[in-house]
Motif scaffolding. Structure first.
Motif, PDB file in Angstrom:
ATOM      1  N   LEU A 152       0.839  -1.196   0.000  1.00 47.50           N
ATOM      2  CA  LEU A 152       0.000   0.000   0.000  1.00 47.50           C
ATOM      3  C   LEU A 152       0.875   1.247   0.000  1.00 47.50           C
ATOM      4  N   ASP A 153       0.520   2.220  -0.833  1.00 45.53           N
ATOM      5  CA  ASP A 153       1.192   3.525  -0.825  1.00 45.53           C
ATOM      6  C   ASP A 153       0.447   4.449   0.125  1.00 45.53           C
ATOM      7  N   LEU A 154       1.185   5.094   1.031  1.00 44.63           N
ATOM      8  CA  LEU A 154       0.579   6.058   1.948  1.00 44.63           C
ATOM      9  C   LEU A 154       0.661   7.433   1.297  1.00 44.63           C
ATOM     10  N   THR A 155      -0.454   7.902   0.763  1.00 39.71           N
ATOM     11  CA  THR A 155      -0.465   9.157   0.019  1.00 39.71           C
ATOM     12  C   THR A 155      -0.921  10.345   0.869  1.00 39.71           C
ATOM     13  N   LYS A 156      -1.559  10.090   1.996  1.00 39.12           N
ATOM     14  CA  LYS A 156      -2.070  11.168   2.834  1.00 39.12           C
ATOM     15  C   LYS A 156      -0.995  11.649   3.805  1.00 39.12           C
ATOM     16  N   THR A 157      -1.185  12.853   4.306  1.00 38.26           N
ATOM     17  CA  THR A 157      -0.283  13.369   5.335  1.00 38.26           C
ATOM     18  C   THR A 157      -0.371  12.520   6.594  1.00 38.26           C
ATOM     19  N   LEU A 158      -1.593  12.134   6.964  1.00 38.08           N
ATOM     20  CA  LEU A 158      -1.817  11.307   8.139  1.00 38.08           C
ATOM     21  C   LEU A 158      -2.563  10.052   7.723  1.00 38.08           C
ATOM     22  N   THR A 159      -2.071   8.883   8.126  1.00 37.20           N
ATOM     23  CA  THR A 159      -2.731   7.614   7.857  1.00 37.20           C
ATOM     24  C   THR A 159      -2.981   6.907   9.174  1.00 37.20           C
ATOM     25  N   THR A 160      -4.252   6.598   9.452  1.00 38.89           N
ATOM     26  CA  THR A 160      -4.624   5.907  10.684  1.00 38.89           C
ATOM     27  C   THR A 160      -4.641   4.402  10.421  1.00 38.89           C
ATOM     28  N   LEU A 161      -3.974   3.640  11.288  1.00 42.16           N
ATOM     29  CA  LEU A 161      -3.888   2.189  11.138  1.00 42.16           C
ATOM     30  C   LEU A 161      -4.278   1.521  12.457  1.00 42.16           C
ATOM     31  N   GLY A 162      -4.852   0.327  12.370  1.00 40.87           N
ATOM     32  CA  GLY A 162      -5.173  -0.432  13.571  1.00 40.87           C
ATOM     33  C   GLY A 162      -6.643  -0.782  13.648  1.00 40.87           C
ATOM     34  N   LYS A 163      -7.079  -1.161  14.864  1.00 36.11           N
ATOM     35  CA  LYS A 163      -8.465  -1.547  15.112  1.00 36.11           C
ATOM     36  C   LYS A 163      -9.022  -0.675  16.228  1.00 36.11           C
ATOM     37  N   PRO A 164     -10.066   0.119  15.948  1.00 32.04           N
ATOM     38  CA  PRO A 164     -10.654   0.952  17.001  1.00 32.04           C
ATOM     39  C   PRO A 164     -11.079   0.111  18.194  1.00 32.04           C
ATOM     40  N   GLY A 165     -10.790   0.589  19.385  1.00 30.69           N
ATOM     41  CA  GLY A 165     -11.104  -0.141  20.604  1.00 30.69           C
ATOM     42  C   GLY A 165     -10.042  -1.134  21.007  1.00 30.69           C
ATOM     43  N   VAL A 166      -9.121  -1.438  20.092  1.00 29.39           N
ATOM     44  CA  VAL A 166      -8.031  -2.382  20.393  1.00 29.39           C
ATOM     45  C   VAL A 166      -6.701  -1.625  20.408  1.00 29.39           C
ATOM     46  N   GLN A 167      -6.301  -1.133  19.263  1.00 24.34           N
ATOM     47  CA  GLN A 167      -5.071  -0.350  19.154  1.00 24.34           C
ATOM     48  C   GLN A 167      -5.115   0.446  17.852  1.00 24.34           C
ATOM     49  N   VAL A 168      -4.876   1.732  17.967  1.00 26.34           N
ATOM     50  CA  VAL A 168      -4.865   2.618  16.809  1.00 26.34           C
ATOM     51  C   VAL A 168      -3.609   3.479  16.878  1.00 26.34           C
ATOM     52  N   ALA A 169      -2.965   3.666  15.733  1.00 27.54           N
ATOM     53  CA  ALA A 169      -1.794   4.541  15.647  1.00 27.54           C
ATOM     54  C   ALA A 169      -1.894   5.348  14.360  1.00 27.54           C
ATOM     55  N   VAL A 170      -1.146   6.435  14.304  1.00 26.13           N
ATOM     56  CA  VAL A 170      -1.127   7.305  13.129  1.00 26.13           C
ATOM     57  C   VAL A 170       0.294   7.362  12.580  1.00 26.13           C
ATOM     58  N   ILE A 171       0.444   7.178  11.269  1.00 27.48           N
ATOM     59  CA  ILE A 171       1.727   7.398  10.593  1.00 27.48           C
ATOM     60  C   ILE A 171       1.632   8.736   9.873  1.00 27.48           C
ATOM     61  N   ALA A 172       2.541   9.640  10.203  1.00 27.31           N
ATOM     62  CA  ALA A 172       2.539  10.993   9.638  1.00 27.31           C
ATOM     63  C   ALA A 172       3.725  11.163   8.699  1.00 27.31           C
ATOM     64  N   ARG A 173       3.445  11.661   7.483  1.00 27.93           N
ATOM     65  CA  ARG A 173       4.489  11.985   6.508  1.00 27.93           C
ATOM     66  C   ARG A 173       4.727  13.482   6.559  1.00 27.93           C
ATOM     67  N   ARG A 174       5.943  13.878   6.922  1.00 26.32           N
ATOM     68  CA  ARG A 174       6.282  15.291   7.015  1.00 26.32           C
ATOM     69  C   ARG A 174       7.610  15.529   6.301  1.00 26.32           C
ATOM     70  N   PRO A 175       7.873  16.775   5.883  1.00 26.16           N
ATOM     71  CA  PRO A 175       9.153  17.049   5.215  1.00 26.16           C
ATOM     72  C   PRO A 175      10.361  16.630   6.038  1.00 26.16           C
TER      73      PRO A 175
END
Length: 227
Positions: free
Chosen positions: A157-180
């Motif tokens: 998968l290509d992460l094209t957004k500035t912020l990508t939310t990954l995980g399962k709500p209620g279990v574990q969620v994290a955000v991958i942020a692409r910044r300069p």
């Protein structure tokens, strides 16, 4: 419509429009803005909006609520006020402030000016000397993830957004942020924290490198980061 920009350690996590009369903030799941941190009370604070005015109220939280560095019980929010809840920050922005600005939450939170500076004048001759053009904005790295486990193992998968939310709500969620300045992973929700190369992280934003293996909600993935 006014909105709140949620961030931690300078990384934007979420943009919340104030689209109803009362929005609650706290650690418990029933809150409109749930922040899974022990520094946040179960029912920590609330924002009440009437027409164009918003009011912040601390709900007798254990660690208190700060606005622009000052503790408050009740506060009339003004444009660019920063609400501090432990390590998390909520920036209040009115409709007028965000009109005409890119909806990208990171751009809004960074305070990018929406109008050019006036040209400088050479006072004794009134010759207009334009400012040099601003350098082009730095680009965020390109990021691709390859799933190593789970039902979609092998998928890329290509992460094209500035912020990508990954995980399962209620279990574990994290955000991958692409910044300069790099690529970061930040824990958002859940008792367990993300794992990078076999090491569990804490609540701070973590800088990711090419070929790092990240585990979120039991799914392992390898990152490919390209400038």
């Amino acid at each position: 419509m006014a909105r709140l920009i949620l961030s931690m350690d300078g990384l934007v996590l979420k943009e919340i429009p104030l689209n109803k009369e009362r929005i609650t903030i706290g650690r418990k799941p029933h809150n409109d803005i749930q922040i899974d941190s022990l520094a946040i009370s179960g029912d920590h604070a609330a924002v009440v909006t009437f027409l164009n005015d918003s009011f912040l109220e601390d709900l007798n939280s254990t660690n208190g609520t700060l606005v622009n560095g000052q503790p408050i019980k009740k506060h009339v929010l003004k444009n660019n006020d920063v609400v501090e809840l432990g390590k998390y920050k909520l920036k209040y922005m009115t409709e007028a402030a965000v009109a005409g600005v890119d909806n990208d939450a990171a751009s809004i939170a960074a305070g990018i000016p929406i109008s050019p500076e006036p040209a400088r004048t050479f006072s004794d001759t009134q010759i207009m000397i334009p400012r040099p053009p601003a350098p082009p904005p730095a680009l965020a790295p390109a990021v691709t993830i390859r799933l190593l486990t789970g039902p979609n193992a092998g998928k890329v998968l290509d992460l094209t957004k500035t912020l990508t939310t990954l995980g399962k709500p209620g279990v574990q969620v994290a955000v991958i942020a692409r910044r300069p300045e790099g690529v970061f992973v930040t824990h958002v929700e859940g008792d367990k924290f993300p794992n990078v190369n076999g090491k569990e992280l804490d609540g701070e934003a973590y800088t990711l490198n090419n070929k790092d293996v990240v585990e979120i909600a039991g799914i392992r993935m390898e990152l490919s980061i390209r400038p």
